[in-house]
Design a protein around this motif. Structure first.
Motif, PDB file in Angstrom:
ATOM      1  N   SER A   1     104.532   2.254 -57.201  1.00 55.34           N
ATOM      2  CA  SER A   1     105.394   1.118 -57.523  1.00 55.34           C
ATOM      3  C   SER A   1     105.271   0.771 -59.000  1.00 55.34           C
ATOM      4  O   SER A   1     106.268   0.531 -59.676  1.00 55.34           O
ATOM      5  CB  SER A   1     105.001  -0.077 -56.655  1.00 55.34           C
ATOM      6  OG  SER A   1     105.581  -1.265 -57.150  1.00 55.34           O
ATOM      7  N   ALA A   2     104.065   0.765 -59.524  1.00 55.68           N
ATOM      8  CA  ALA A   2     103.889   0.469 -60.953  1.00 55.68           C
ATOM      9  C   ALA A   2     104.626   1.495 -61.811  1.00 55.68           C
ATOM     10  O   ALA A   2     105.206   1.153 -62.834  1.00 55.68           O
ATOM     11  CB  ALA A   2     102.403   0.459 -61.306  1.00 55.68           C
ATOM     12  N   ASN A   3     104.623   2.747 -61.369  1.00 50.76           N
ATOM     13  CA  ASN A   3     105.316   3.807 -62.116  1.00 50.76           C
ATOM     14  C   ASN A   3     106.771   3.969 -61.688  1.00 50.76           C
ATOM     15  O   ASN A   3     107.505   4.765 -62.258  1.00 50.76           O
ATOM     16  CB  ASN A   3     104.591   5.143 -61.915  1.00 50.76           C
ATOM     17  CG  ASN A   3     103.245   5.184 -62.600  1.00 50.76           C
ATOM     18  OD1 ASN A   3     103.069   4.594 -63.668  1.00 50.76           O
ATOM     19  ND2 ASN A   3     102.274   5.860 -61.991  1.00 50.76           N
ATOM     20  N   ARG A   4     107.178   3.223 -60.671  1.00 49.45           N
ATOM     21  CA  ARG A   4     108.551   3.236 -60.141  1.00 49.45           C
ATOM     22  C   ARG A   4     109.014   4.658 -59.783  1.00 49.45           C
ATOM     23  O   ARG A   4     110.117   5.067 -60.121  1.00 49.45           O
ATOM     24  CB  ARG A   4     109.516   2.582 -61.135  1.00 49.45           C
ATOM     25  CG  ARG A   4     109.191   1.101 -61.384  1.00 49.45           C
ATOM     26  CD  ARG A   4     110.327   0.379 -62.070  1.00 49.45           C
ATOM     27  NE  ARG A   4     110.006  -1.015 -62.368  1.00 49.45           N
ATOM     28  CZ  ARG A   4     110.119  -2.037 -61.508  1.00 49.45           C
ATOM     29  NH1 ARG A   4     110.557  -1.819 -60.282  1.00 49.45           N
ATOM     30  NH2 ARG A   4     109.807  -3.272 -61.868  1.00 49.45           N
TER      31      ARG A   4
ATOM     32  N   TYR B   1     110.478   7.009 -57.171  1.00 46.97           N
ATOM     33  CA  TYR B   1     111.249   6.858 -55.938  1.00 46.97           C
ATOM     34  C   TYR B   1     110.657   7.699 -54.804  1.00 46.97           C
ATOM     35  O   TYR B   1     110.422   7.202 -53.700  1.00 46.97           O
ATOM     36  CB  TYR B   1     112.708   7.241 -56.200  1.00 46.97           C
ATOM     37  CG  TYR B   1     113.588   7.164 -54.984  1.00 46.97           C
ATOM     38  CD1 TYR B   1     113.756   5.966 -54.296  1.00 46.97           C
ATOM     39  CD2 TYR B   1     114.283   8.285 -54.523  1.00 46.97           C
ATOM     40  CE1 TYR B   1     114.576   5.893 -53.177  1.00 46.97           C
ATOM     41  CE2 TYR B   1     115.101   8.222 -53.413  1.00 46.97           C
ATOM     42  CZ  TYR B   1     115.244   7.032 -52.733  1.00 46.97           C
ATOM     43  OH  TYR B   1     116.042   6.957 -51.624  1.00 46.97           O
TER      44      TYR B   1
ATOM     45  N   GLN C   1     107.191   6.269 -53.511  1.00 49.05           N
ATOM     46  CA  GLN C   1     107.299   4.977 -52.832  1.00 49.05           C
ATOM     47  C   GLN C   1     107.905   5.156 -51.445  1.00 49.05           C
ATOM     48  O   GLN C   1     107.472   4.517 -50.486  1.00 49.05           O
ATOM     49  CB  GLN C   1     108.148   3.999 -53.664  1.00 49.05           C
ATOM     50  CG  GLN C   1     107.472   3.509 -54.919  1.00 49.05           C
ATOM     51  CD  GLN C   1     108.348   2.520 -55.690  1.00 49.05           C
ATOM     52  OE1 GLN C   1     108.334   1.331 -55.430  1.00 49.05           O
ATOM     53  NE2 GLN C   1     109.113   3.016 -56.635  1.00 49.05           N
TER      54      GLN C   1
ATOM     55  N   VAL D   1     105.295  -1.962 -52.190  1.00 56.16           N
ATOM     56  CA  VAL D   1     106.368  -1.439 -53.040  1.00 56.16           C
ATOM     57  C   VAL D   1     106.866  -2.523 -53.999  1.00 56.16           C
ATOM     58  O   VAL D   1     107.138  -2.262 -55.168  1.00 56.16           O
ATOM     59  CB  VAL D   1     107.533  -0.928 -52.166  1.00 56.16           C
ATOM     60  CG1 VAL D   1     108.822  -0.834 -52.971  1.00 56.16           C
ATOM     61  CG2 VAL D   1     107.184   0.430 -51.553  1.00 56.16           C
ATOM     62  N   MET D   2     106.994  -3.748 -53.494  1.00 53.50           N
ATOM     63  CA  MET D   2     107.687  -4.796 -54.253  1.00 53.50           C
ATOM     64  C   MET D   2     106.768  -5.572 -55.197  1.00 53.50           C
ATOM     65  O   MET D   2     107.127  -5.837 -56.338  1.00 53.50           O
ATOM     66  CB  MET D   2     108.372  -5.747 -53.273  1.00 53.50           C
ATOM     67  CG  MET D   2     109.534  -5.071 -52.551  1.00 53.50           C
ATOM     68  SD  MET D   2     110.147  -6.108 -51.200  1.00 53.50           S
ATOM     69  CE  MET D   2     111.584  -5.129 -50.669  1.00 53.50           C
ATOM     70  N   ASN D   3     105.634  -5.989 -54.718  1.00 58.96           N
ATOM     71  CA  ASN D   3     104.658  -6.703 -55.557  1.00 58.96           C
ATOM     72  C   ASN D   3     103.402  -6.931 -54.730  1.00 58.96           C
ATOM     73  O   ASN D   3     103.317  -7.907 -53.976  1.00 58.96           O
ATOM     74  CB  ASN D   3     105.223  -8.042 -56.072  1.00 58.96           C
ATOM     75  CG  ASN D   3     104.321  -8.658 -57.124  1.00 58.96           C
ATOM     76  OD1 ASN D   3     103.142  -8.325 -57.214  1.00 58.96           O
ATOM     77  ND2 ASN D   3     104.868  -9.566 -57.916  1.00 58.96           N
TER      78      ASN D   3
ATOM     79  N   ARG E   1     100.744  -8.194 -55.268  1.00 59.60           N
ATOM     80  CA  ARG E   1     100.040  -9.472 -55.440  1.00 59.60           C
ATOM     81  C   ARG E   1     100.503 -10.527 -54.431  1.00 59.60           C
ATOM     82  O   ARG E   1      99.817 -11.522 -54.222  1.00 59.60           O
ATOM     83  CB  ARG E   1     100.273 -10.010 -56.844  1.00 59.60           C
ATOM     84  CG  ARG E   1      99.762  -9.095 -57.949  1.00 59.60           C
ATOM     85  CD  ARG E   1     100.136  -9.676 -59.299  1.00 59.60           C
ATOM     86  NE  ARG E   1      99.999  -8.714 -60.359  1.00 59.60           N
ATOM     87  CZ  ARG E   1     100.949  -7.844 -60.711  1.00 59.60           C
ATOM     88  NH1 ARG E   1     102.107  -7.811 -60.042  1.00 59.60           N
ATOM     89  NH2 ARG E   1     100.739  -7.001 -61.708  1.00 59.60           N
TER      90      ARG E   1
ATOM     91  N   PHE F   1      92.195  -2.690 -59.241  1.00 60.44           N
ATOM     92  CA  PHE F   1      91.624  -1.623 -60.063  1.00 60.44           C
ATOM     93  C   PHE F   1      92.625  -0.469 -60.224  1.00 60.44           C
ATOM     94  O   PHE F   1      92.852   0.033 -61.339  1.00 60.44           O
ATOM     95  CB  PHE F   1      90.333  -1.114 -59.415  1.00 60.44           C
ATOM     96  CG  PHE F   1      89.529  -0.172 -60.273  1.00 60.44           C
ATOM     97  CD1 PHE F   1      88.595  -0.651 -61.179  1.00 60.44           C
ATOM     98  CD2 PHE F   1      89.691   1.206 -60.174  1.00 60.44           C
ATOM     99  CE1 PHE F   1      87.839   0.221 -61.973  1.00 60.44           C
ATOM    100  CE2 PHE F   1      88.952   2.085 -60.960  1.00 60.44           C
ATOM    101  CZ  PHE F   1      88.017   1.589 -61.860  1.00 60.44           C
TER     102      PHE F   1
ATOM    103  N   MET G   1      94.260   0.700 -63.785  1.00 59.16           N
ATOM    104  CA  MET G   1      94.145   2.091 -64.244  1.00 59.16           C
ATOM    105  C   MET G   1      95.514   2.679 -64.583  1.00 59.16           C
ATOM    106  O   MET G   1      95.629   3.536 -65.461  1.00 59.16           O
ATOM    107  CB  MET G   1      93.561   2.969 -63.132  1.00 59.16           C
ATOM    108  CG  MET G   1      92.092   2.909 -62.948  1.00 59.16           C
ATOM    109  SD  MET G   1      91.615   4.033 -61.575  1.00 59.16           S
ATOM    110  CE  MET G   1      92.279   5.614 -62.158  1.00 59.16           C
ATOM    111  N   THR G   2      96.510   2.222 -63.841  1.00 61.54           N
ATOM    112  CA  THR G   2      97.849   2.782 -64.004  1.00 61.54           C
ATOM    113  C   THR G   2      98.554   2.231 -65.237  1.00 61.54           C
ATOM    114  O   THR G   2      99.101   2.987 -66.024  1.00 61.54           O
ATOM    115  CB  THR G   2      98.683   2.481 -62.738  1.00 61.54           C
ATOM    116  OG1 THR G   2      98.011   3.070 -61.628  1.00 61.54           O
ATOM    117  CG2 THR G   2     100.096   3.026 -62.848  1.00 61.54           C
TER     118      THR G   2
ATOM    119  N   ASN H   1      99.186   8.920 -60.271  1.00 56.54           N
ATOM    120  CA  ASN H   1      99.726   8.869 -61.632  1.00 56.54           C
ATOM    121  C   ASN H   1     100.226  10.247 -62.076  1.00 56.54           C
ATOM    122  O   ASN H   1     101.124  10.338 -62.917  1.00 56.54           O
ATOM    123  CB  ASN H   1      98.679   8.323 -62.606  1.00 56.54           C
ATOM    124  CG  ASN H   1      98.755   6.812 -62.700  1.00 56.54           C
ATOM    125  OD1 ASN H   1      99.706   6.281 -63.267  1.00 56.54           O
ATOM    126  ND2 ASN H   1      97.787   6.120 -62.107  1.00 56.54           N
TER     127      ASN H   1
ATOM    128  N   ARG I   1     104.661  10.880 -62.007  1.00 53.29           N
ATOM    129  CA  ARG I   1     105.326  11.350 -63.226  1.00 53.29           C
ATOM    130  C   ARG I   1     106.010  12.699 -62.980  1.00 53.29           C
ATOM    131  O   ARG I   1     107.087  12.960 -63.488  1.00 53.29           O
ATOM    132  CB  ARG I   1     104.306  11.445 -64.357  1.00 53.29           C
ATOM    133  CG  ARG I   1     104.011  10.067 -64.933  1.00 53.29           C
ATOM    134  CD  ARG I   1     102.904  10.078 -65.940  1.00 53.29           C
ATOM    135  NE  ARG I   1     102.763   8.764 -66.550  1.00 53.29           N
ATOM    136  CZ  ARG I   1     102.126   7.736 -65.981  1.00 53.29           C
ATOM    137  NH1 ARG I   1     101.558   7.872 -64.805  1.00 53.29           N
ATOM    138  NH2 ARG I   1     102.067   6.577 -66.609  1.00 53.29           N
TER     139      ARG I   1
END
Lengths: 197, 197, 197, 197, 197, 197
Positions: free
Chosen positions: B88-91, B93, B96, B117-119, B121, B135, B139-140, B175, B179
């Motif tokens: 999700s941080a790297n979006r 598709y 996810q 996927v969305m948040n 937190r 963590f 790192m991401t 990660n 990519r």
């Protein structure tokens, strides 16, 4: 050796794992480590760090060798150049030290190692290599924005689809190792620092 | 199937590579693909995409299985949770979609897949899992800033050094795959979308 | 020399300015350049680049010497350490090369030069120096967020108000020179690369 | 219902406000809520949250309906697509869940809901819609950089000035609601999760 | 005067340094301060702050005057415009107040001062000045990305290499002073606020 | 008037919409505009811009007045302070000009208007207001990271849940109007510039 580099932490990593003596490793791994000794003059710390678990170690070696040493439309130097640019963007100390040395050795140009660590945009490079590094950098810092326009730039610079796979694969791999090395504070072998200056 | 998802590109990836029919694969890989068929009901597209080169495919499978399925202080669900938060941080598709489904399946809680996927937190999570995801997220997005203070938070949340290795390794792995999948525009199997809602 | 570093552009800078031969410089500047020759073995390119205008050159020398060489609660090494950390954050090739060498020379620790170029957070440093570098880094990347809490950390690390002035002044100065050197693509003297490794 | 989604917090929001029973609302609002029940099968939590103050509630309903339901050169689906892309950029859980469902329902394409939540750049879209979403995304993440060149791209994609107003207004509105929902930790109705998969 | 601006801290800076009375300054500096009094009606706080050390003060004055007042292909107003755009990007209160006033005075257009403080992209400017400010802004926020393409835009806008030096030098200088002023919380003279509105 | 501000574009906005003469507006709106004339001495451009569509105009007025003028635990000045800090973070020219003037007028402190436009962290403020602005700023630049810890800081600064709603609502509203005004290049009335200096 360690006396010469007092600012570099002396541990292999920040984690306290049960790393066996090399004599206790299974034969294939012991053999592999001996080859490293011969070729490099030392065992890269990343392999020592992984050696607490032979399955993980073999998986890492397998992927590393396949990416960096197998046949490819990219030269070994070009793959190392990608490694350094990605590692610089992620500011991974281990990988910049180790692969910066590889770039110096393979290119015979110490300034190239420094340029890729410091700011690859300042380097005088063939268009092909600049395009390759721009793609690898963008994958690293804006992975969500990479798209057709970026792949088109690689094709325009002369890369085929098989080459694009390899650029993407190498750049992705160092996005993994960079984060891993920093997350556990893995330290590079001191032998890299002075080599090929 | 494809008629239902007109907005998802139909290709396996944006690269035109020479992917052999499954019947031409070497026996170990053909066998592995059959196991996938049985367990999942389909062959994940990432494996199909890699199948143009058996060495690369085996290296990928080796590392993937070691990380996501081997013994670990992290449950399989926890490893999938890391996968989704990183993706999700790297979006990405592909990741996810695929690992969001795995989270829904393993947790039995479809909202957890969407939350990660969305948040992440916004999710109601045990402190241990929140620390683990914080963590992995850090790192991401800020790999250069991870340090002792971050590892201390994991230890305070109950993780040992062996667990920290695994959290770091899984977060790092996605990660890489995020990519890679975005760089070549790899598309997920449509079967994931509706599963375990 | 230039043959050894093919990846470094050969120009002094990207600008075509009318730089006079040293023999045509006014006596005080000619003298100053001779002192550089003696002490360093070469004339730093930044001075050569500025020499098209004696007023600008004198203003630059005046401020540089006052900051880096005058009496201060910070050692010369500490000031060079700030220079490298700021230059790394801004990714200035000239300043990382030149001041990285100075750190290697003054510290006798080549790894310190690399650590500060690559990621100062990985270095093993006294708390005082870590606090100093954290402040300099934050001033560089988030200048709008620096406030009382940051100054309090410096005071807690043992710095007085006069020291804080100097930390702030040195960090600010390299935020100027970094941007200037990159904006005109100024290249460092090749002599720096191999020195003090 | 709540048992199925243990990872979603159970509160309406993190704020403890005095929300009256629906039977105590003024007639026009009670009527409006009944219409919601009929059309959607439930009352959206955002309306319940606002119901502690009838003036605020009416102002919100007034602006929402005007933007999302009134006549426009943009279809209702297009307005919902903007809502999801903006909410994804801001990572608002409530709005991604609620408007992701609306996109699935209005498009009949569940993958479109996921694509816009996960990374709209991966979707196969008509050029007009891609231009619309690029503008909405840019307004969200770089509002200070939007200018004539961006409006020109919308015009080139076929949008008139009246349409540009609507794209800008809808994208702006969700930049408001996203921040508001996250700031008070507002939770979406569980009914959205499984709908239209 | 101070009563009118209760929200502005009353100190010269956050540092407690031993600033001598003006009568104790060396004659050249006393003279310089008197010229300021005459021309501006007050002594800029930055000069008062520096006056604890005559060598630093002279170095600062020397560089400032050379950059902002000497002959240049850029008008004094243009140099002040760069100062404000850079200071706005860095959000330096002192420099935005002081140089915002200079822009108002030199341009006779109070809105220009506000536009450059608030968002220079909203201003109606000749192409030459927009190109100049775009370059200065980019040097400030993305110093590592400035390259040949950026310099080419300046040349296309009519600037020669000598002008590019000056644009780069002025933009760089305020990246220094902005960080310095914020790092020590230097406060501007209250006289600037109401002037030239 | 326009002669005095040559750098401010003369249009109401970049969009060519069919704005009726005030005499053609419906009676309630004509009346409302007359009240503006009386109270402010002019009609805010935002209302003129919206007047091409009476439904949109009424929705905007309804929400604006409810937020900025209704009863609240926040003073009108505090709500305007939030408006300026949010608009500064988003660099909206219209809103910084208009609400900067409101802050100057309501506070009687012109420096407060400039501080909030330039860098609110430099202002000398009561802890309550600093906490309020920190929350509004964070909602604006990192909306996805706002959580319980942020709400706890507001409560510690003395705000109740009803106040938190209002802080969140006002900050959110200006995240809408900022983006809208910049997206259509709406220009503020020139009367704001010189007022209350």
């Amino acid at each position: 050796m360690t006396k010469r580099y007092p600012s570099q932490p002396r541990h292999l990593s920040a984690l306290d794992l049960d790393i066996p003596p090399r004599s206790k490793l299974e034969p294939d791994l012991r053999k592999y480590f001996e080859v490293c000794d011969e070729r490099l003059g030392f065992l890269p710390n990343v392999l020592a760090a992984y050696s607490f678990d032979p399955v993980k170690l073999r998986a890492f070696i397998g992927m590393y060798n396949e990416l960096m040493l197998a046949e490819s439309g990219l030269s070994k130097l070009e793959r190392e150049m990608i490694a350094v640019v990605v590692s610089s963007a992620n500011r991974c100390y281990y990988c910049q030290v180790a692969h910066g040395q590889a770039v110096r050795e393979l290119s015979g140009d110490p300034a190239l190692g420094e340029l890729l660590v410091m700011n690859y945009r300042a380097a005088k490079l063939p268009k092909r290599q600049r395009a390759m590094l721009d793609f690898a950098h963008r994958m690293t810092v804006s992975p969500d924005e990479v798209g057709d326009a970026d792949r088109a730039k690689l094709r325009k610079a002369g890369f085929g689809d098989r080459d694009i796979w390899d650029i993407a694969a190498v750049a992705s791999f160092f996005n993994m190792t960079n984060r891993f090395a920093t997350a556990i504070d893995m330290m590079p072998n001191p032998e890299y620092h002075a080599a090929d200056r």
